[in-house]
Write an enzyme that holds these catalytic residues in place. Structure first.
Site, short mmCIF file in Angstrom:
data_model
loop_
_atom_site.label_atom_id
_atom_site.label_comp_id
_atom_site.label_asym_id
_atom_site.label_seq_id
_atom_site.Cartn_x
_atom_site.Cartn_y
_atom_site.Cartn_z
N ARG A 182 0.94 -11.20 0.32
CA ARG A 182 -0.52 -11.19 -0.18
C ARG A 182 -0.51 -10.21 -1.58
O ARG A 182 0.96 -9.57 -1.76
CB ARG A 182 -1.27 -10.35 0.61
CG ARG A 182 -1.25 -9.06 1.15
CD ARG A 182 -2.14 -8.60 2.24
NE ARG A 182 -1.93 -6.99 2.24
CZ ARG A 182 -2.45 -6.48 3.15
NH1 ARG A 182 -3.17 -6.92 4.14
NH2 ARG A 182 -2.37 -4.96 3.15
N ASP A 223 8.06 -10.84 4.63
CA ASP A 223 6.92 -9.98 4.95
C ASP A 223 7.10 -9.76 6.52
O ASP A 223 7.58 -10.32 7.35
CB ASP A 223 5.48 -10.71 4.65
CG ASP A 223 4.44 -9.38 4.27
OD1 ASP A 223 4.30 -9.17 3.13
OD2 ASP A 223 4.17 -8.82 5.47
N VAL A 245 11.06 -4.45 6.60
CA VAL A 245 11.96 -3.65 5.85
C VAL A 245 12.46 -2.32 6.29
O VAL A 245 13.58 -1.79 5.81
CB VAL A 245 11.10 -3.31 4.36
CG1 VAL A 245 11.03 -4.63 3.51
CG2 VAL A 245 10.27 -2.18 4.51
N ASN A 276 9.20 -4.86 -3.01
CA ASN A 276 7.58 -4.54 -3.36
C ASN A 276 6.88 -3.92 -1.91
O ASN A 276 5.81 -3.27 -2.29
CB ASN A 276 7.08 -5.70 -3.81
CG ASN A 276 5.66 -5.89 -3.52
OD1 ASN A 276 4.99 -5.53 -4.50
ND2 ASN A 276 5.20 -6.60 -2.78
N TYR A 318 2.68 9.47 0.91
CA TYR A 318 2.58 8.15 0.02
C TYR A 318 3.26 8.84 -0.98
O TYR A 318 4.40 8.11 -1.68
CB TYR A 318 1.35 7.48 -0.39
CG TYR A 318 1.34 6.48 -1.19
CD1 TYR A 318 1.91 5.05 -0.72
CD2 TYR A 318 1.17 6.43 -2.48
CE1 TYR A 318 1.93 3.98 -1.51
CE2 TYR A 318 1.12 5.47 -3.38
CZ TYR A 318 1.55 4.23 -2.83
OH TYR A 318 1.66 3.21 -3.80
N LYS A 363 7.02 7.68 -2.76
CA LYS A 363 7.20 6.97 -4.03
C LYS A 363 8.13 7.73 -5.23
O LYS A 363 9.07 7.25 -5.78
CB LYS A 363 5.88 6.37 -4.68
CG LYS A 363 5.22 5.51 -3.88
CD LYS A 363 6.02 4.27 -3.67
CE LYS A 363 4.92 3.25 -3.11
NZ LYS A 363 5.52 1.57 -3.14
N THR A 380 -5.85 -5.16 -4.92
CA THR A 380 -5.32 -5.84 -3.85
C THR A 380 -5.94 -5.46 -2.57
O THR A 380 -6.61 -4.24 -2.66
CB THR A 380 -3.69 -5.75 -3.81
OG1 THR A 380 -3.39 -4.27 -3.50
CG2 THR A 380 -2.90 -5.82 -4.96
N1 LIG Z 1 -2.46 -1.72 -5.13
C1 LIG Z 1 -2.10 -0.73 -5.97
O1 LIG Z 1 -3.17 -0.28 -6.73
C2 LIG Z 1 -1.03 -0.20 -5.97
C3 LIG Z 1 -0.80 1.06 -6.92
C4 LIG Z 1 0.65 1.47 -6.97
C5 LIG Z 1 1.66 0.93 -6.29
N2 LIG Z 1 1.31 -0.04 -5.58
C6 LIG Z 1 2.38 -0.54 -4.78
O2 LIG Z 1 2.63 -1.99 -4.84
C7 LIG Z 1 3.21 -2.47 -3.88
C8 LIG Z 1 2.45 -3.84 -3.39
O3 LIG Z 1 1.20 -3.23 -3.01
P1 LIG Z 1 -0.04 -4.18 -2.99
O4 LIG Z 1 -1.00 -3.55 -3.75
O5 LIG Z 1 0.44 -5.61 -2.96
O6 LIG Z 1 -0.34 -4.01 -1.19
P2 LIG Z 1 -0.87 -4.92 -0.12
O7 LIG Z 1 -1.18 -4.00 1.13
O8 LIG Z 1 -1.89 -5.81 -0.51
O9 LIG Z 1 0.43 -5.82 0.49
C9 LIG Z 1 1.56 -5.29 1.02
C10 LIG Z 1 2.31 -5.96 1.73
O10 LIG Z 1 3.56 -5.37 2.22
C11 LIG Z 1 3.58 -5.75 3.74
N3 LIG Z 1 4.36 -4.75 4.20
C12 LIG Z 1 3.80 -3.66 4.91
N4 LIG Z 1 4.76 -2.85 5.82
C13 LIG Z 1 5.78 -3.98 5.68
C14 LIG Z 1 7.22 -3.58 6.30
N5 LIG Z 1 7.66 -2.62 7.08
N6 LIG Z 1 7.85 -4.80 5.73
C15 LIG Z 1 7.59 -5.88 5.20
N7 LIG Z 1 6.52 -5.86 4.64
C16 LIG Z 1 5.54 -5.01 4.80
C17 LIG Z 1 2.15 -6.09 4.17
O11 LIG Z 1 2.24 -6.95 5.14
C18 LIG Z 1 1.58 -6.80 2.72
O12 LIG Z 1 1.53 -8.16 2.86
C19 LIG Z 1 3.41 -1.53 -2.67
O13 LIG Z 1 4.72 -0.77 -2.77
C20 LIG Z 1 2.37 -0.45 -3.17
O14 LIG Z 1 2.71 1.02 -2.61
C21 LIG Z 1 0.11 -0.58 -5.17
#
Ligand SMILES: NC(=O)c1ccc[n+]([C@@H]2O[C@H](COP(=O)([O-])OP(=O)(O)OC[C@H]3O[C@@H](n4cnc5c(N)ncnc54)[C@H](O)[C@@H]3O)[C@@H](O)[C@H]2O)c1
Length: 246
Positions: free
Chosen positions: A14, A35, A63, A89, A154, A158, A189
């Protein structure tokens, strides 16, 4: 069947991960979408079931698990004949005041957000070394550029991933494997609940959150030949969030 460009994307069920899957496939990559949440991954794959395409596969992958990484890389290579790009990701957001944070909460953020990418790089390394134009992209966060209160686990995980990216970029540069990072700002998201999305949109420099596809565009560039001389880069995709001094 052997493909010239093959990407493995983690956290692909997702959000940004799924957008990266769709974008890299559109760019011509064969893609292993990985995932921990197999049900959500299956639903995402089902959403493209109408399209005839055997170059996207779904694989279960936590992961934080070295054996699962070995299995995912092996399955990707068995299916597509190579692995040329790794997109770390997957991430989990964990907020707590420093006084309330627990060792378990702190450690779990680090395990997914930093140990996971490290394990992925190790598991993929032999394949990436063998590939032409191999690239790794790690997803950091603007939380690894500016400190966000109540994000000790967090944020520090990062920041560590940012450091891992730089270290590995330097080490692997002579091998031709490029290692870069994207730094998303607030992106719409499921990681951010509705209240958080509204709060962040209200103070956003551009008046809105980012779209997952806008991060996928940056990843697409970093793994492409257009970025062939770019390694160790930190590409901020935040709609100007880091420009705002509070
Ligand atoms: N959404 C934001 O505003 C934002 C901002 C900065 C950074 N990020 C980073 O972007 C990346 C993607 O985030 P997103 O917003 O799409 O989040 P999301 O929560 O929508 O998706 C994250 C996905 O990672 C999967 N996941 C979680 N733990 C896992 C594991 N142990 N092994 C494999 N998969 C795993 C989840 O099942 C999910 O499908 C992440 O690294 C997040 O930290 C997001």
């Amino acid at each position: 069947m052997t493909h010239a460009r093959v990407a493995l994307v983690t956290g692909a069920a997702r959000g940004q991960g799924w957008a990266i899957v769709e974008r890299l496939r559109a760019d011509g990559f064969a893609v292993a979408a990985c995932d921990i949440d197999e049900a959500e991954l299956a639903a995402a794959l089902q959403s493209r079931a109408g399209r005839v395409d055997d170059a996207v596969i779904g694989l279960p992958l936590d992961v934080t698990s070295p054996p699962q990484w070995q299995a995912a890389v092996a399955a990707t290579v068995a299916r597509f004949g190579a692995l040329t790009a790794l997109i770390n990701n997957a991430g989990i957001l964990h907020r707590a005041a420093i006084a309330e944070e627990t060792p378990g909460g702190f450690e779990s953020a680090w395990r997914v957000n930093c140990l996971g990418p490290f394990l992925g790089i190790q598991a993929a390394l032999a394949q990436l070394r063998a590939a032409e134009g191999a690239a790794i992209v790690n997803t950091c966060s603007t939380g690894a550029i500016r400190p966000f209160p109540q994000h000790a686990a967090y944020g520090s995980s990062k920041w560590a991933l940012r450091g891992l990216t730089q270290t590995v970029a330097a080490e692997l540069a002579p091998t031709g494997i490029r290692v870069n990072a994207v730094f998303p700002g607030p992106i719409a998201t499921p990681m951010l609940d509705d209240t958080t999305q509204q709060r962040l949109a209200a103070v956003a420099a551009t008046g809105r959150l980012g779209r997952p596809g806008e991060v996928a565009d940056a990843v697409s560039f970093l793994v492409s030949d257009a970025a062939s001389f770019i390694t160790g880069a930190e590409l901020v995709v935040d709609g100007g969030q880091c420009l705002q001094i509070r």
